[in-house]
Design an enzyme around this catalytic site. Sequence first.
Site, PDB file in Angstrom:
ATOM      1  N   SER A  34       0.825  -1.212   0.000  1.00 18.81           N
ATOM      2  CA  SER A  34       0.000   0.000   0.000  1.00 18.81           C
ATOM      3  C   SER A  34       0.858   1.261   0.000  1.00 18.81           C
ATOM      4  O   SER A  34       0.329   2.372  -0.001  1.00 18.81           O
ATOM      5  CB  SER A  34      -0.935   0.001   1.220  1.00 18.81           C
ATOM      6  OG  SER A  34      -0.204  -0.188   2.408  1.00 18.81           O
ATOM      7  N   ASN A 121      -2.388  -2.678  13.095  1.00 15.90           N
ATOM      8  CA  ASN A 121      -3.850  -2.566  13.017  1.00 15.90           C
ATOM      9  C   ASN A 121      -4.384  -1.343  13.763  1.00 15.90           C
ATOM     10  O   ASN A 121      -5.230  -0.611  13.257  1.00 15.90           O
ATOM     11  CB  ASN A 121      -4.513  -3.843  13.541  1.00 15.90           C
ATOM     12  CG  ASN A 121      -4.172  -5.054  12.690  1.00 15.90           C
ATOM     13  OD1 ASN A 121      -3.590  -4.902  11.610  1.00 15.90           O
ATOM     14  ND2 ASN A 121      -4.501  -6.234  13.158  1.00 15.90           N
ATOM     15  N   THR A 166     -40.068  26.627 -10.007  1.00 19.04           N
ATOM     16  CA  THR A 166     -40.354  25.267  -9.552  1.00 19.04           C
ATOM     17  C   THR A 166     -40.576  24.482 -10.831  1.00 19.04           C
ATOM     18  O   THR A 166     -41.063  25.047 -11.828  1.00 19.04           O
ATOM     19  CB  THR A 166     -41.624  25.191  -8.666  1.00 19.04           C
ATOM     20  OG1 THR A 166     -42.732  25.672  -9.429  1.00 19.04           O
ATOM     21  CG2 THR A 166     -41.493  26.052  -7.401  1.00 19.04           C
ATOM     22  N   HIS A 167     -40.186  23.218 -10.839  1.00 23.15           N
ATOM     23  CA  HIS A 167     -40.240  22.390 -12.062  1.00 23.15           C
ATOM     24  C   HIS A 167     -39.437  23.034 -13.205  1.00 23.15           C
ATOM     25  O   HIS A 167     -39.726  22.788 -14.370  1.00 23.15           O
ATOM     26  CB  HIS A 167     -41.677  22.158 -12.537  1.00 23.15           C
ATOM     27  CG  HIS A 167     -42.636  21.759 -11.453  1.00 23.15           C
ATOM     28  ND1 HIS A 167     -42.985  20.456 -11.202  1.00 23.15           N
ATOM     29  CD2 HIS A 167     -43.297  22.499 -10.525  1.00 23.15           C
ATOM     30  CE1 HIS A 167     -43.828  20.409 -10.178  1.00 23.15           C
ATOM     31  NE2 HIS A 167     -44.031  21.643  -9.739  1.00 23.15           N
ATOM     32  N   SER A 288     -13.818  26.955 -27.720  1.00 25.78           N
ATOM     33  CA  SER A 288     -13.891  25.735 -28.519  1.00 25.78           C
ATOM     34  C   SER A 288     -12.792  25.792 -29.569  1.00 25.78           C
ATOM     35  O   SER A 288     -12.467  26.859 -30.079  1.00 25.78           O
ATOM     36  CB  SER A 288     -15.262  25.662 -29.190  1.00 25.78           C
ATOM     37  OG  SER A 288     -15.193  24.879 -30.366  1.00 25.78           O
ATOM     38  N   LYS A 294     -17.641  30.221 -29.122  1.00 19.76           N
ATOM     39  CA  LYS A 294     -17.999  29.473 -27.923  1.00 19.76           C
ATOM     40  C   LYS A 294     -17.295  29.973 -26.668  1.00 19.76           C
ATOM     41  O   LYS A 294     -16.162  30.412 -26.690  1.00 19.76           O
ATOM     42  CB  LYS A 294     -17.663  27.977 -28.100  1.00 19.76           C
ATOM     43  CG  LYS A 294     -18.684  27.192 -28.880  1.00 19.76           C
ATOM     44  CD  LYS A 294     -20.106  27.241 -28.325  1.00 19.76           C
ATOM     45  CE  LYS A 294     -20.338  26.284 -27.192  1.00 19.76           C
ATOM     46  NZ  LYS A 294     -20.448  24.893 -27.573  1.00 19.76           N
ATOM     47  N   ASN A 296     -17.460  28.288 -22.900  1.00 25.97           N
ATOM     48  CA  ASN A 296     -18.066  27.201 -22.133  1.00 25.97           C
ATOM     49  C   ASN A 296     -17.739  27.303 -20.637  1.00 25.97           C
ATOM     50  O   ASN A 296     -16.599  27.574 -20.284  1.00 25.97           O
ATOM     51  CB  ASN A 296     -17.574  25.849 -22.653  1.00 25.97           C
ATOM     52  CG  ASN A 296     -17.931  25.643 -24.118  1.00 25.97           C
ATOM     53  OD1 ASN A 296     -19.014  26.022 -24.548  1.00 25.97           O
ATOM     54  ND2 ASN A 296     -17.016  25.069 -24.867  1.00 25.97           N
ATOM     55  N   GLU A 301     -19.122  22.657 -15.238  1.00 22.64           N
ATOM     56  CA  GLU A 301     -19.457  21.307 -15.730  1.00 22.64           C
ATOM     57  C   GLU A 301     -18.618  20.252 -15.021  1.00 22.64           C
ATOM     58  O   GLU A 301     -19.103  19.160 -14.702  1.00 22.64           O
ATOM     59  CB  GLU A 301     -19.198  21.222 -17.230  1.00 22.64           C
ATOM     60  CG  GLU A 301     -20.113  22.111 -18.063  1.00 22.64           C
ATOM     61  CD  GLU A 301     -19.566  22.292 -19.466  1.00 22.64           C
ATOM     62  OE1 GLU A 301     -19.682  21.353 -20.271  1.00 22.64           O
ATOM     63  OE2 GLU A 301     -18.997  23.371 -19.757  1.00 22.64           O
ATOM     64  N   TYR A 328      -9.826  -6.913  12.254  1.00 20.67           N
ATOM     65  CA  TYR A 328      -9.183  -6.363  11.063  1.00 20.67           C
ATOM     66  C   TYR A 328      -9.159  -7.382   9.924  1.00 20.67           C
ATOM     67  O   TYR A 328      -8.972  -8.573  10.149  1.00 20.67           O
ATOM     68  CB  TYR A 328      -7.750  -5.927  11.417  1.00 20.67           C
ATOM     69  CG  TYR A 328      -6.972  -5.410  10.213  1.00 20.67           C
ATOM     70  CD1 TYR A 328      -7.122  -4.100   9.781  1.00 20.67           C
ATOM     71  CD2 TYR A 328      -6.127  -6.257   9.487  1.00 20.67           C
ATOM     72  CE1 TYR A 328      -6.441  -3.631   8.664  1.00 20.67           C
ATOM     73  CE2 TYR A 328      -5.442  -5.797   8.368  1.00 20.67           C
ATOM     74  CZ  TYR A 328      -5.604  -4.483   7.962  1.00 20.67           C
ATOM     75  OH  TYR A 328      -4.929  -4.020   6.854  1.00 20.67           O
ATOM     76  N   GLN A 333      -7.416  -2.252   3.855  1.00 19.09           N
ATOM     77  CA  GLN A 333      -6.364  -1.451   3.240  1.00 19.09           C
ATOM     78  C   GLN A 333      -6.931  -0.686   2.039  1.00 19.09           C
ATOM     79  O   GLN A 333      -6.372   0.326   1.615  1.00 19.09           O
ATOM     80  CB  GLN A 333      -5.219  -2.368   2.814  1.00 19.09           C
ATOM     81  CG  GLN A 333      -4.057  -1.665   2.172  1.00 19.09           C
ATOM     82  CD  GLN A 333      -2.828  -2.564   2.097  1.00 19.09           C
ATOM     83  OE1 GLN A 333      -2.156  -2.761   3.094  1.00 19.09           O
ATOM     84  NE2 GLN A 333      -2.544  -3.096   0.924  1.00 19.09           N
ATOM     85  N   LYS A 336      -8.110   3.563   1.820  1.00 19.66           N
ATOM     86  CA  LYS A 336      -7.383   4.831   1.690  1.00 19.66           C
ATOM     87  C   LYS A 336      -7.573   5.538   0.356  1.00 19.66           C
ATOM     88  O   LYS A 336      -7.786   6.751   0.311  1.00 19.66           O
ATOM     89  CB  LYS A 336      -5.895   4.594   1.958  1.00 19.66           C
ATOM     90  CG  LYS A 336      -5.642   4.303   3.415  1.00 19.66           C
ATOM     91  CD  LYS A 336      -4.279   3.717   3.629  1.00 19.66           C
ATOM     92  CE  LYS A 336      -4.266   2.793   4.817  1.00 19.66           C
ATOM     93  NZ  LYS A 336      -5.188   1.637   4.737  1.00 19.66           N
TER      94      LYS A 336
HETATM   95  N1  ARG Z   1      -1.221  -1.411   5.259  1.00 20.13           N
HETATM   96  C1  ARG Z   1      -2.167  -1.952   6.164  1.00 20.13           C
HETATM   97  C2  ARG Z   1      -3.525  -1.255   5.981  1.00 20.13           C
HETATM   98  O1  ARG Z   1      -3.544  -0.242   5.390  1.00 20.13           O
HETATM   99  C3  ARG Z   1      -1.726  -1.772   7.577  1.00 20.13           C
HETATM  100  C4  ARG Z   1      -2.268  -2.771   8.544  1.00 20.13           C
HETATM  101  C5  ARG Z   1      -1.721  -4.111   8.241  1.00 20.13           C
HETATM  102  N2  ARG Z   1      -2.057  -5.059   9.225  1.00 20.13           N
HETATM  103  C6  ARG Z   1      -1.857  -6.370   9.065  1.00 20.13           C
HETATM  104  N3  ARG Z   1      -2.196  -7.130  10.029  1.00 20.13           N
HETATM  105  N4  ARG Z   1      -1.324  -6.846   7.996  1.00 20.13           N
HETATM  106  O2  ARG Z   1      -4.563  -1.716   6.384  1.00 20.13           O
END
Ligand code: ARG
Length: 470
Positions: A34, A121, A166-167, A288, A294, A296, A301, A328, A333, A336
């Site tokens: 990650s 974790n 309205t509408h 454009s 044009k 825009n 948008e 967990y 993961q 993110k």
């Molecule tokens: N990179 C992991 C995550 O974002 C960190 C936690 C990993 N924990 C594990 N037991 N492998 O979730």
Amino acid sequence: MNDDTKNDTSTTSTMWGGRFEAGPSAVMEEINASIGFDQRLYTQDIRGSRAHARMLVSKDIITKVDGDAILKGLDQVEAEIKAGKFKFSRALEDIHMNIESRLREIVGDAAGRLHTARSRNDQVATDLKLWVRDALDGLDGALQDLQATLIDRAEEHTASVMPGFTHLQTAQPVTLGHHLLSYTEMIGRDRSRIKDCRTRLNECPLGAAALAGTSFPIDRDQTAAALGFQRPTHNSLDSVSDRDFALEYLSVLSILGVHLSRMAEEMVLWASVQFGYMRVSDDFSSGSSIMPQKRNPDAAELVRGKSGRVFGALMGLLTVMKGLPLSYGKDMQEDKEPVFEASDTMELCVSAMTGMFASATYDTARMENDAGKGFTTATDLADWLVRVLTMPFRDAHHVTGALVKMAEEQGVGLEGLTLEDMRSVEPSITKDVFAVLGVLKSVNSRTSFGGTAPTNVLAAVKDARERFLK
Ligand code: ARG
């Protein structure tokens, strides 16, 4: 940031190498890592480690000498990452292990003591909470700027009359200031959702360790306070598996996305030749490549379009989380990237909207002219019949409907009918009725609380400054 993670070939993890004979396959490394995205958590990760190390020292779990070495090493790691000199390694999977591994190179064995009474974790849950909390604070400030801009523009246009819809059909005259302040209210609720989300998020998972807590005599109140959390989380299993806060953040962003998208859509409509109410400034428009005439409203948008990504992020993470057994799971993961993407997207969209509102120009003459089209003062006429002739509203509605029909047939507005025309439908109508048929008269009369009258809007501008900008 220096990202060599793709070509890194160093293998077996020194973090758990004891149990393993071979390193991961290339595919495993790719699916598992990650670091490509969670390096964005480095500040939060280091903040968490500092708090943890200080707590370990104060509880005599590690020595002060080791604690000091760790803190000093963390300063250096942070400086290296900030300066773009840190070499991220994909073999080290994530930001937590990249930092710990570098710390070990810098301070030696003391670094190995930092992970006492901690797991990745609880570490990652803490990091992401800190990140989201920072993001919420940043967003709140940006939304306040947007509100300040809207309120300023509303103040310029407390008495600019435009058609209300309205509408998407012309309904009754309103004021432009009133319309702009309606956006301010929407954003105000988004900000109150931010506040709410922040309060619920503000409990510290650190110290939950892998899932069950720890046998070390840690002080979770101390780490929670050091990181600005209200208190530690109550249950270790929940601490490492809760991603509600990320879902809630994405929900907040999604509802905000709906709001910005609706405002953007109105900009697109209003900037069209057919409406001609608003001109998006040059710095937010494009031309454009083929049609020289044009102009825009691209930024509007794109704000409208980008909200789709944010909803996608919310749906994605909801789907990742549904059905996951406690506690967990590595699935988490996947939390993110949607959080980062949605956050970046909304930050950009809010800035674009603030810029567009600040620099837009409005064709108020055209708006006022349109405000009278489509029999928009019909309700004023009906209200007059109720007020002056004491007619029941339903009857007044009926009489007015007949007058609208007559005006439509003659191709004139309501004010274009003669008194005789009016009396042919309702004999007790007097010439005084014409006083309520103008659009200015109409808006001036809408003085009920929250109504569109210029006097109200002026007071609403003051009130909005009190409520949102203080
Ligand atoms: N990179 C992991 C995550 O974002 C960190 C936690 C990993 N924990 C594990 N037991 N492998 O979730």
